[in-house]
Design an enzyme around this catalytic site. Structure first.
Site, PDB file in Angstrom:
ATOM      1  N   CYS A   1       0.924  -1.267  -0.076  1.00  0.00           N
ATOM      2  CA  CYS A   1      -0.124  -0.148   0.056  1.00  0.00           C
ATOM      3  C   CYS A   1       0.755   1.273  -0.024  1.00  0.00           C
ATOM      4  O   CYS A   1       1.765   1.335   0.767  1.00  0.00           O
ATOM      5  CB  CYS A   1      -0.954  -0.074   1.321  1.00  0.00           C
ATOM      6  SG  CYS A   1      -1.890   1.250   1.099  1.00  0.00           S
TER       7      CYS A   1
ATOM      8  N   CYS B   1       0.346   4.921   7.023  1.00  0.00           N
ATOM      9  CA  CYS B   1      -0.200   4.683   8.394  1.00  0.00           C
ATOM     10  C   CYS B   1       0.855   3.966   9.139  1.00  0.00           C
ATOM     11  O   CYS B   1       1.345   2.826   8.993  1.00  0.00           O
ATOM     12  CB  CYS B   1      -1.467   3.931   8.137  1.00  0.00           C
ATOM     13  SG  CYS B   1      -2.632   4.435   6.633  1.00  0.00           S
TER      14      CYS B   1
ATOM     15  N   CYS C   1       0.680   0.289  10.147  1.00  0.00           N
ATOM     16  CA  CYS C   1       0.046  -0.845   9.480  1.00  0.00           C
ATOM     17  C   CYS C   1       1.139  -1.623   8.548  1.00  0.00           C
ATOM     18  O   CYS C   1       2.231  -1.163   7.995  1.00  0.00           O
ATOM     19  CB  CYS C   1      -0.849  -0.304   8.420  1.00  0.00           C
ATOM     20  SG  CYS C   1      -1.670  -1.361   7.185  1.00  0.00           S
TER      21      CYS C   1
ATOM     22  N   CYS D   1     -16.155  -9.303   5.943  1.00  0.00           N
ATOM     23  CA  CYS D   1     -15.608  -7.891   5.472  1.00  0.00           C
ATOM     24  C   CYS D   1     -14.373  -8.189   4.740  1.00  0.00           C
ATOM     25  O   CYS D   1     -13.386  -8.772   4.932  1.00  0.00           O
ATOM     26  CB  CYS D   1     -15.242  -7.419   6.877  1.00  0.00           C
ATOM     27  SG  CYS D   1     -14.491  -5.546   6.441  1.00  0.00           S
TER      28      CYS D   1
ATOM     29  N   CYS E   1     -19.247  -6.488   3.679  1.00  0.00           N
ATOM     30  CA  CYS E   1     -18.916  -5.240   4.060  1.00  0.00           C
ATOM     31  C   CYS E   1     -17.415  -5.296   3.382  1.00  0.00           C
ATOM     32  O   CYS E   1     -16.816  -6.146   3.053  1.00  0.00           O
ATOM     33  CB  CYS E   1     -18.518  -5.299   5.710  1.00  0.00           C
ATOM     34  SG  CYS E   1     -17.527  -3.643   6.215  1.00  0.00           S
TER      35      CYS E   1
ATOM     36  N   CYS F   1     -19.535   1.762   9.038  1.00  0.00           N
ATOM     37  CA  CYS F   1     -18.523   1.150   9.949  1.00  0.00           C
ATOM     38  C   CYS F   1     -17.527   1.848  10.219  1.00  0.00           C
ATOM     39  O   CYS F   1     -16.566   2.206   9.282  1.00  0.00           O
ATOM     40  CB  CYS F   1     -18.087  -0.379   9.730  1.00  0.00           C
ATOM     41  SG  CYS F   1     -16.986  -1.096  10.555  1.00  0.00           S
TER      42      CYS F   1
ATOM     43  N   ARG G   1     -17.567  -3.001  18.376  1.00  0.00           N
ATOM     44  CA  ARG G   1     -16.977  -4.167  17.914  1.00  0.00           C
ATOM     45  C   ARG G   1     -15.487  -4.164  18.729  1.00  0.00           C
ATOM     46  O   ARG G   1     -14.849  -3.314  18.562  1.00  0.00           O
ATOM     47  CB  ARG G   1     -16.589  -4.119  16.382  1.00  0.00           C
ATOM     48  CG  ARG G   1     -15.973  -5.729  15.761  1.00  0.00           C
ATOM     49  CD  ARG G   1     -15.990  -5.924  14.445  1.00  0.00           C
ATOM     50  NE  ARG G   1     -17.232  -5.870  13.879  1.00  0.00           N
ATOM     51  CZ  ARG G   1     -17.937  -4.911  13.114  1.00  0.00           C
ATOM     52  NH1 ARG G   1     -16.908  -4.208  12.293  1.00  0.00           N
ATOM     53  NH2 ARG G   1     -19.016  -4.982  12.644  1.00  0.00           N
TER      54      ARG G   1
HETATM   55  N1  SAM Z   1      -6.653   0.380   3.225  1.00  0.00           N
HETATM   56  C1  SAM Z   1      -8.081   0.570   3.792  1.00  0.00           C
HETATM   57  C2  SAM Z   1      -8.051   1.660   4.781  1.00  0.00           C
HETATM   58  O1  SAM Z   1      -7.021   1.990   5.408  1.00  0.00           O
HETATM   59  O2  SAM Z   1      -9.005   2.265   4.926  1.00  0.00           O
HETATM   60  C3  SAM Z   1      -8.675  -0.607   4.281  1.00  0.00           C
HETATM   61  C4  SAM Z   1      -7.592  -1.636   5.286  1.00  0.00           C
HETATM   62  S1  SAM Z   1      -6.882  -0.957   6.622  1.00  0.00           S
HETATM   63  C5  SAM Z   1      -5.812  -2.284   7.103  1.00  0.00           C
HETATM   64  C6  SAM Z   1      -8.239  -0.840   7.710  1.00  0.00           C
HETATM   65  C7  SAM Z   1      -8.111  -0.713   9.254  1.00  0.00           C
HETATM   66  O3  SAM Z   1      -7.216  -1.593   9.844  1.00  0.00           O
HETATM   67  C8  SAM Z   1      -7.360   0.680   9.351  1.00  0.00           C
HETATM   68  O4  SAM Z   1      -7.985   1.832   9.382  1.00  0.00           O
HETATM   69  C9  SAM Z   1      -6.794   0.444  11.026  1.00  0.00           C
HETATM   70  O5  SAM Z   1      -7.810   0.938  11.777  1.00  0.00           O
HETATM   71  C10 SAM Z   1      -6.678  -1.083  11.154  1.00  0.00           C
HETATM   72  N2  SAM Z   1      -5.379  -1.499  11.446  1.00  0.00           N
HETATM   73  C11 SAM Z   1      -4.348  -1.611  10.700  1.00  0.00           C
HETATM   74  N3  SAM Z   1      -3.203  -2.232  11.093  1.00  0.00           N
HETATM   75  C12 SAM Z   1      -3.703  -2.427  12.448  1.00  0.00           C
HETATM   76  C13 SAM Z   1      -2.844  -2.643  13.437  1.00  0.00           C
HETATM   77  N4  SAM Z   1      -1.461  -2.989  13.446  1.00  0.00           N
HETATM   78  N5  SAM Z   1      -3.475  -2.805  14.638  1.00  0.00           N
HETATM   79  C14 SAM Z   1      -4.772  -2.600  14.831  1.00  0.00           C
HETATM   80  N6  SAM Z   1      -5.478  -2.187  13.912  1.00  0.00           N
HETATM   81  C15 SAM Z   1      -4.964  -1.984  12.718  1.00  0.00           C
HETATM   82  C1  DTB Z   2     -11.130  -2.600  11.698  1.00  0.00           C
HETATM   83  O1  DTB Z   2     -11.470  -1.714  12.496  1.00  0.00           O
HETATM   84  N1  DTB Z   2     -10.159  -3.693  12.202  1.00  0.00           N
HETATM   85  C2  DTB Z   2      -9.990  -4.589  10.863  1.00  0.00           C
HETATM   86  C3  DTB Z   2     -10.987  -4.172   9.816  1.00  0.00           C
HETATM   87  N2  DTB Z   2     -11.528  -2.841  10.558  1.00  0.00           N
HETATM   88  C4  DTB Z   2     -10.688  -3.977   8.444  1.00  0.00           C
HETATM   89  C5  DTB Z   2      -8.593  -4.593  10.619  1.00  0.00           C
HETATM   90  C6  DTB Z   2      -7.542  -4.927  11.889  1.00  0.00           C
HETATM   91  C7  DTB Z   2      -6.390  -5.361  11.079  1.00  0.00           C
HETATM   92  C8  DTB Z   2      -5.111  -5.801  12.082  1.00  0.00           C
HETATM   93  C9  DTB Z   2      -3.807  -5.858  11.563  1.00  0.00           C
HETATM   94  C10 DTB Z   2      -3.777  -6.791  10.494  1.00  0.00           C
HETATM   95  O2  DTB Z   2      -4.318  -8.102  10.632  1.00  0.00           O
HETATM   96  O3  DTB Z   2      -3.204  -6.561   9.509  1.00  0.00           O
HETATM   97 FE1  SF4 Z   3      -2.768   1.389   3.259  1.00  0.00          FE
HETATM   98 FE2  SF4 Z   3      -2.672  -0.125   5.760  1.00  0.00          FE
HETATM   99 FE3  SF4 Z   3      -3.199   2.894   5.602  1.00  0.00          FE
HETATM  100 FE4  SF4 Z   3      -5.050   0.876   5.076  1.00  0.00          FE
HETATM  101  S1  SF4 Z   3      -4.257   1.125   6.697  1.00  0.00           S
HETATM  102  S2  SF4 Z   3      -4.385   2.754   3.863  1.00  0.00           S
HETATM  103  S3  SF4 Z   3      -3.830  -0.703   3.869  1.00  0.00           S
HETATM  104  S4  SF4 Z   3      -1.179   1.622   4.756  1.00  0.00           S
END
Ligand code: SAM
Ligand code: DTB
Ligand code: SF4
Length: 330
Positions: free
Chosen positions: A53, A57, A60, A97, A129, A189, A261
């Site tokens: 990506c 973030c 992430c 989802c 979702c 959500c 959730r």
């Molecule tokens: N790329 C899209 C976005 O950012 O909206 C969708 C996927 S993104 C992985 C969805 C959500 O996962 C993020 O907004 C964040 O709240 C959660 N997330 C990602 N990495 C995480 C982590 N290491 N621990 C907890 N939540 C995480």
């Molecule tokens: C949300 O609030 N938590 C989920 C879902 N929406 C997409 C994602 C959590 C991701 C945790 C890190 C991972 O597994 O990559």
């Molecule tokens: Fe990309 Fe992860 Fe940020 Fe979603 S949360 S926009 S997958 S870097």
């Protein structure tokens, strides 16, 4: 009881800071007045496009710029998604989802494929979702027309704190997408993460944005940061369970009708920790042995926990389908 949409920061802060047991008791009372408190919604996650990506973030593991163990994977095939969805349904999930490591949706063949996935899973009588990054109004409408039930788009933290966590997009970008989702009459959500190094004021400010929306999000995921090696937040200490419970209880009190959730972070929590979260008003979880890229408790362990706590699983479409959708039979 009517929902309230003009919460002040002080009101929410006073709730968050109540003596712990008073807070849990009040949240449990609100929960019992507004919901069938023993019923928990089960959502299952699929990462339909993993890693690579362009966003930054800092929590992430899927951001291309950090060196994590996540391997970039091509978009999943529709058949693979159907197979995983069926397993999730058999395991008790009422919602699926689908997540993609995208900054935003583009009008290309990959999006056409997502539309096919949405149609297929909706046809299996599961709530579908998606979480695909930013969306414009037209894209939100296409998803709605395909039978999407909900769109996940998290605020993650407060507006003030946002720049510390993400620099490649703004809070306003996030809010605009949520508005586009609402306009398409999809359910919203939206929630956040605790444990990013934010203050209590940031947590309260984020909850205030959600609770003061003209319509409360139908679901609010509360994630505990899963610290991942290679990301800037890898060394963050684990969130105390007390903070997780406070966050869930506050969300339950200020958004009484919303599904709150208990999301990422369950793998590190005991059953007793989770029981407190359910007592404090959590009524939804992500189940299945993986979140998007990180581990989650196994289905069978979650079912044993439900049995122990006297919880039941919610059926799909209990509140009907979003406006304008025809009933779909399998
Ligand atoms: N790329 C899209 C976005 O950012 O909206 C969708 C996927 S993104 C992985 C969805 C959500 O996962 C993020 O907004 C964040 O709240 C959660 N997330 C990602 N990495 C995480 C982590 N290491 N621990 C907890 N939540 C995480
Ligand atoms: C949300 O609030 N938590 C989920 C879902 N929406 C997409 C994602 C959590 C991701 C945790 C890190 C991972 O597994 O990559
Ligand atoms: Fe990309 Fe992860 Fe940020 Fe979603 S949360 S926009 S997958 S870097």
């Amino acid at each position: 009881m009517q929902t309230k949409h003009n919460w002040t920061k002080e009101e929410i802060l006073n709730i968050y800071n109540k003596p712990f047991l008073d807070l849990v008791f009040e949240a449990a009372t609100v929960h019992r007045e507004n919901k069938d408190y023993s019923e928990v919604q089960i959502s299952s996650l699929i990462s339909i496009k993993t890693g690579g990506c362009p966003e930054d973030c800092s929590y992430c593991p899927q951001a291309a710029r950090y060196h994590t163990d996540v391997e970039v994977q091509a978009m999943m095939k529709v058949d693979e998604v159907i197979e995983i969805a069926q397993k999730a349904k058999d395991g008790g999930a009422s919602r699926l989802c689908m997540g993609a490591a995208w900054r935003e949706v583009r009008d290309n063949r990959d999006f056409d494929k997502v539309i096919d996935m949405v149609k297929a899973v909706n046809g299996m009588d599961m709530e579908v979702c998606c979480t695909l990054g930013m969306l414009n109004a037209h894209q939100a409408q296409r998803l709605a027309d395909a039978g999407l039930y909900a769109y996940n788009h998290n605020l993650d933290t407060s507006e003030e704190d946002y720049k510390r966590i993400i620099s490649t997009r703004t809070y306003d970008d996030r809010l605009k997408t949520i508005e586009n989702v609402r306009k398409a009459k999809l359910t919203v959500c939206s929630g956040g993460i605790i444990g990013l190094g934010e203050t209590v004021n940031d947590r309260v400010a984020m909850l205030r944005v959600l609770a003061n929306m003209p319509q409360h999000p139908e679901s609010v995921p509360v994630n505990a940061l899963v610290p991942v090696k290679g990301t800037p937040l890898a060394e963050q200490p684990r969130v105390p369970i007390w903070d997780m419970v406070r966050m869930i209880a506050t969300a339950r009190i200020i958004m009484p009708k919303t599904a709150v959730r208990l999301s990422a972070g369950r793998n590190e929590m005991s059953v007793l920790d989770q029981a407190f979260c359910f007592m404090a008003g959590a009524n939804s979880i992500f189940a299945g042995d993986k979140l998007l890229t990180t581990p989650n408790p196994e289905f069978k362990d979650d079912m044993a926990m439900f049995e122990l706590l006297g919880l039941t699983t919610r059926k799909a479409f209990k509140n009907g389908r979003p406006q304008g959708k025809e009933e779909v039979t399998q």
